[in-house]
Design an enzyme around this catalytic site. Structure first.
Site, PDB file in Angstrom:
ATOM      1  N   ARG A  24       0.841  -1.214   0.000  1.00  0.00           N
ATOM      2  CA  ARG A  24       0.000   0.000   0.000  1.00  0.00           C
ATOM      3  C   ARG A  24       0.874   1.261   0.000  1.00  0.00           C
ATOM      4  NH1 ARG A  24      -2.699  -3.607  -1.038  1.00  0.00           N
ATOM      5  NH2 ARG A  24      -4.647  -4.289  -0.085  1.00  0.00           N
ATOM      6  N   SER A  35     -11.202  -0.638   3.296  1.00  0.00           N
ATOM      7  CA  SER A  35     -10.491  -0.844   4.574  1.00  0.00           C
ATOM      8  C   SER A  35     -10.001   0.498   5.100  1.00  0.00           C
ATOM      9  CB  SER A  35      -9.275  -1.743   4.366  1.00  0.00           C
ATOM     10  OG  SER A  35      -9.686  -2.966   3.823  1.00  0.00           O
ATOM     11  N   GLU A  72      -5.540   3.728   6.183  1.00  0.00           N
ATOM     12  CA  GLU A  72      -5.156   3.485   4.781  1.00  0.00           C
ATOM     13  C   GLU A  72      -5.563   4.670   3.897  1.00  0.00           C
ATOM     14  OE1 GLU A  72      -5.899  -0.485   3.009  1.00  0.00           O
ATOM     15  OE2 GLU A  72      -6.664   0.640   1.302  1.00  0.00           O
TER      16      GLU A  72
HETATM   17  C1  LIG Z   1     -15.530  -0.402  -1.217  1.00  0.00           C
HETATM   18  C2  LIG Z   1     -14.050  -0.135  -1.410  1.00  0.00           C
HETATM   19  C3  LIG Z   1     -13.172  -1.206  -1.552  1.00  0.00           C
HETATM   20  C4  LIG Z   1     -11.805  -0.980  -1.738  1.00  0.00           C
HETATM   21  N1  LIG Z   1     -10.983  -2.059  -1.891  1.00  0.00           N
HETATM   22  C5  LIG Z   1      -9.663  -1.868  -2.090  1.00  0.00           C
HETATM   23  C6  LIG Z   1      -8.791  -2.993  -2.282  1.00  0.00           C
HETATM   24  O1  LIG Z   1      -9.222  -4.148  -2.288  1.00  0.00           O
HETATM   25  N2  LIG Z   1      -7.482  -2.753  -2.468  1.00  0.00           N
HETATM   26  C7  LIG Z   1      -6.962  -1.478  -2.498  1.00  0.00           C
HETATM   27  O2  LIG Z   1      -5.742  -1.346  -2.677  1.00  0.00           O
HETATM   28  N3  LIG Z   1      -7.760  -0.403  -2.323  1.00  0.00           N
HETATM   29  C8  LIG Z   1      -9.085  -0.568  -2.130  1.00  0.00           C
HETATM   30  N4  LIG Z   1      -9.909   0.515  -1.940  1.00  0.00           N
HETATM   31  C9  LIG Z   1      -9.314   1.870  -1.949  1.00  0.00           C
HETATM   32  C10 LIG Z   1      -9.409   2.565  -3.322  1.00  0.00           C
HETATM   33  O3  LIG Z   1     -10.291   1.911  -4.165  1.00  0.00           O
HETATM   34  C11 LIG Z   1      -8.055   2.673  -4.035  1.00  0.00           C
HETATM   35  O4  LIG Z   1      -7.071   3.236  -3.201  1.00  0.00           O
HETATM   36  C12 LIG Z   1      -8.143   3.502  -5.313  1.00  0.00           C
HETATM   37  O5  LIG Z   1      -6.940   3.381  -6.037  1.00  0.00           O
HETATM   38  C13 LIG Z   1      -8.444   4.985  -5.069  1.00  0.00           C
HETATM   39  O6  LIG Z   1      -8.737   5.575  -6.314  1.00  0.00           O
HETATM   40  P1  LIG Z   1      -9.433   6.982  -6.409  1.00  0.00           P
HETATM   41  O7  LIG Z   1      -9.419   7.386  -7.850  1.00  0.00           O
HETATM   42  O8  LIG Z   1     -10.764   6.940  -5.764  1.00  0.00           O
HETATM   43  O9  LIG Z   1      -8.423   7.901  -5.597  1.00  0.00           O
HETATM   44  P2  LIG Z   1      -8.774   9.056  -4.551  1.00  0.00           P
HETATM   45  O10 LIG Z   1      -9.430   8.472  -3.361  1.00  0.00           O
HETATM   46  O11 LIG Z   1      -9.451  10.167  -5.227  1.00  0.00           O
HETATM   47  O12 LIG Z   1      -7.306   9.508  -4.142  1.00  0.00           O
HETATM   48  C14 LIG Z   1      -6.500   8.647  -3.359  1.00  0.00           C
HETATM   49  C15 LIG Z   1      -5.096   9.258  -3.283  1.00  0.00           C
HETATM   50  O13 LIG Z   1      -4.524   9.269  -4.586  1.00  0.00           O
HETATM   51  C16 LIG Z   1      -4.214  10.617  -4.986  1.00  0.00           C
HETATM   52  N5  LIG Z   1      -4.505  10.688  -6.413  1.00  0.00           N
HETATM   53  C17 LIG Z   1      -5.636  10.331  -7.052  1.00  0.00           C
HETATM   54  N6  LIG Z   1      -5.485  10.472  -8.386  1.00  0.00           N
HETATM   55  C18 LIG Z   1      -4.226  10.935  -8.575  1.00  0.00           C
HETATM   56  C19 LIG Z   1      -3.466  11.290  -9.730  1.00  0.00           C
HETATM   57  N7  LIG Z   1      -3.962  11.196 -10.955  1.00  0.00           N
HETATM   58  N8  LIG Z   1      -2.212  11.756  -9.542  1.00  0.00           N
HETATM   59  C20 LIG Z   1      -1.671  11.878  -8.302  1.00  0.00           C
HETATM   60  N9  LIG Z   1      -2.353  11.555  -7.179  1.00  0.00           N
HETATM   61  C21 LIG Z   1      -3.609  11.084  -7.323  1.00  0.00           C
HETATM   62  C22 LIG Z   1      -5.085  11.510  -4.123  1.00  0.00           C
HETATM   63  O14 LIG Z   1      -4.509  12.789  -3.960  1.00  0.00           O
HETATM   64  C23 LIG Z   1      -5.096  10.717  -2.829  1.00  0.00           C
HETATM   65  O15 LIG Z   1      -3.900  10.952  -2.123  1.00  0.00           O
HETATM   66  C24 LIG Z   1     -11.289   0.340  -1.770  1.00  0.00           C
HETATM   67  C25 LIG Z   1     -12.175   1.417  -1.631  1.00  0.00           C
HETATM   68  C26 LIG Z   1     -13.548   1.189  -1.460  1.00  0.00           C
HETATM   69  C27 LIG Z   1     -14.486   2.353  -1.347  1.00  0.00           C
END
Ligand SMILES: Cc1cc2nc3c(=O)[nH]c(=O)nc-3n(C[C@H](O)[C@H](O)[C@H](O)COP(=O)(O)OP(=O)(O)OC[C@H]3O[C@@H](n4cnc5c(N)ncnc54)[C@H](O)[C@@H]3O)c2cc1C
Length: 354
Positions: free
Chosen positions: A168, A242, A339
């Site tokens: 992570r 998580s 996380e």
């Molecule tokens: C129901 C659920 C289940 C999940 N299961 C998992 C799992 O199994 N495994 C796992 O690893 N994660 C899981 N996650 C967490 C999440 O899905 C991931 O971390 C995902 O990659 C976040 O993507 P996002 O576009 O929503 O990012 P955001 O939440 O919008 O951003 C997350 C971080 O990334 C940064 N960021 C976003 N886009 C960019 C970019 N283009 N450039 C630079 N920085 C950026 C943001 O500033 C922030 O720091 C889960 C979340 C939910 C809600």
């Protein structure tokens, strides 16, 4: 509307975070052309503003309104840029929905992403915390990452080794908001043994009536079914998956805890001197599963997931998270780390609950 981006003042972010908490961006920029980033960010008013890069908001908790500039990359193209007999190089824009990419690749005979099906979020965020599930992490398949460097105002290419992927973790997570990821290139094989040794996957395939060797698409389907059952759907019950990482502790502490609590799941750490503990088990044992403080709660299905039952604010969810972590610290002597990224507050169990 300027070329390549659109600005809005005081924009609501309630529909742009999966916790579905109310918050406003002082200034929101939806960027449809990554080449517009230098023009946008080099403007005098933008140069020194605090910046938040936002994907689908599925891995952050907005503790309040977001000052400065919130930036979303919206372009969503997927392209196969190179192909050999064994694999293909696929380029995807930051704005591509992760699960769409998983199915795009599987539909074209490329494998590797099947265990990562149905993880919410964008391609741009996938390398940030090296998303992982069911024994697979995305870093394994990353060929390179293209990012705009806020220090030099240039686009920069990171080879996989430069990304320093960990559990992570990556270089992008450590230097949050210095790099704006615009595109990720993945090298995906055409053949690869399926990984179905993880808890529940074999049983789910059997329940689907799959006899013999499953295809990669069947594995993706089994994992999607498992995830749908195990995790609350953010469209129905706000959450960010998580909320705490599995804590990595000294192997000696893990052994002592295991002797005292034989049911505690302990996994190998990165070195023999460390071990990873199940955060879900610790939280459940501390009595938090299903707990509610108003509309801020701990999910009934999964102790690791904090949920918004409706009207909870980010500050209320954060206060609950601090209480959970403080009680685990007190009972087991283990520090829990969130996380998701907390925006607008610091996470510390030493601080008084907000
Ligand atoms: C129901 C659920 C289940 C999940 N299961 C998992 C799992 O199994 N495994 C796992 O690893 N994660 C899981 N996650 C967490 C999440 O899905 C991931 O971390 C995902 O990659 C976040 O993507 P996002 O576009 O929503 O990012 P955001 O939440 O919008 O951003 C997350 C971080 O990334 C940064 N960021 C976003 N886009 C960019 C970019 N283009 N450039 C630079 N920085 C950026 C943001 O500033 C922030 O720091 C889960 C979340 C939910 C809600």
């Amino acid at each position: 509307m300027s070329e390549g981006y659109r600005l809005a003042e005081g924009a609501s972010l309630a529909g742009r975070n999966t916790f579905r908490v109310p918050a406003r961006a002082e200034l929101l920029a939806d960027v449809s052309d990554p080449w517009a980033l230098p023009t946008l960010l080099e403007q005098p008013w933008a140069r020194f503003l605090p910046l938040l890069v936002l994907g689908e908001g599925s891995n952050l908790l907005l503790a309040g309104d977001v000052p400065g500039l919130t930036l979303c990359l919206t372009r969503a193209r997927i392209e196969r840029v190179e192909e050999t007999a064994d694999d293909a190089l696929v380029a995807a824009d930051a704005g591509v929905n992760w699960n769409d990419l998983v199915h795009w690749t599987l539909g074209r005979g490329l494998c590797g992403f099947e265990n990562l099906a149905l993880i919410p979020g964008t391609v741009g965020a996938s390398p940030i915390q090296n998303i992982g599930a069911y024994g697979v992490e995305v870093g394994e398949f990353v060929d390179s990452v293209q990012a705009f460097d806020r220090e030099t105002f240039r686009l920069r290419e990171f080879e996989r080794e430069d990304c320093r992927f960990g559990y992570r973790d990556s270089v992008f997570k450590r230097d949050a908001d210095q790099y704006i990821i615009t595109e990720v290139r993945f090298r995906l094989p055409k053949q690869r043994p399926v990984r179905i040794d993880y808890a529940g996957v074999g049983d789910e395939l059997a329940a689907m009536g799959v006899a013999g060797a499953p295809t990669h698409r069947q594995v993706a389907e089994a994992i999607s079914r498992l995830r749908t059952r195990k995790l609350p759907n953010p469209a129905v019950l706000g959450n960010a998956g998580s909320f705490f990482k599995n804590p990595v502790v000294d192997a000696a502490l893990a052994a002592a805890l295991k002797a005292e609590h034989p049911g505690l799941p302990v996994f190998p750490g990165a070195s023999p001197a460390s071990a990873k503990l199940s955060a879900a088990w610790l939280i459940e044992q501390a009595g938090w599963k299903g707990h509610r403080d108003g509309d801020a709660g701990v999910a009934t299905q999964h102790a690791l997931v904090l949920v918004n039952h409706g009207q909870a604010t980010g500050a209320e969810l954060l206060a609950l998270a601090r209480k959970v972590a403080a009680s685990v610290q007190q009972r087991f002597g283990v520090a829990l780390e969130p996380e998701p990224r907390i925006i607008g507050a610091r996470f510390s169990t030493a601080e008084p609950a907000a």
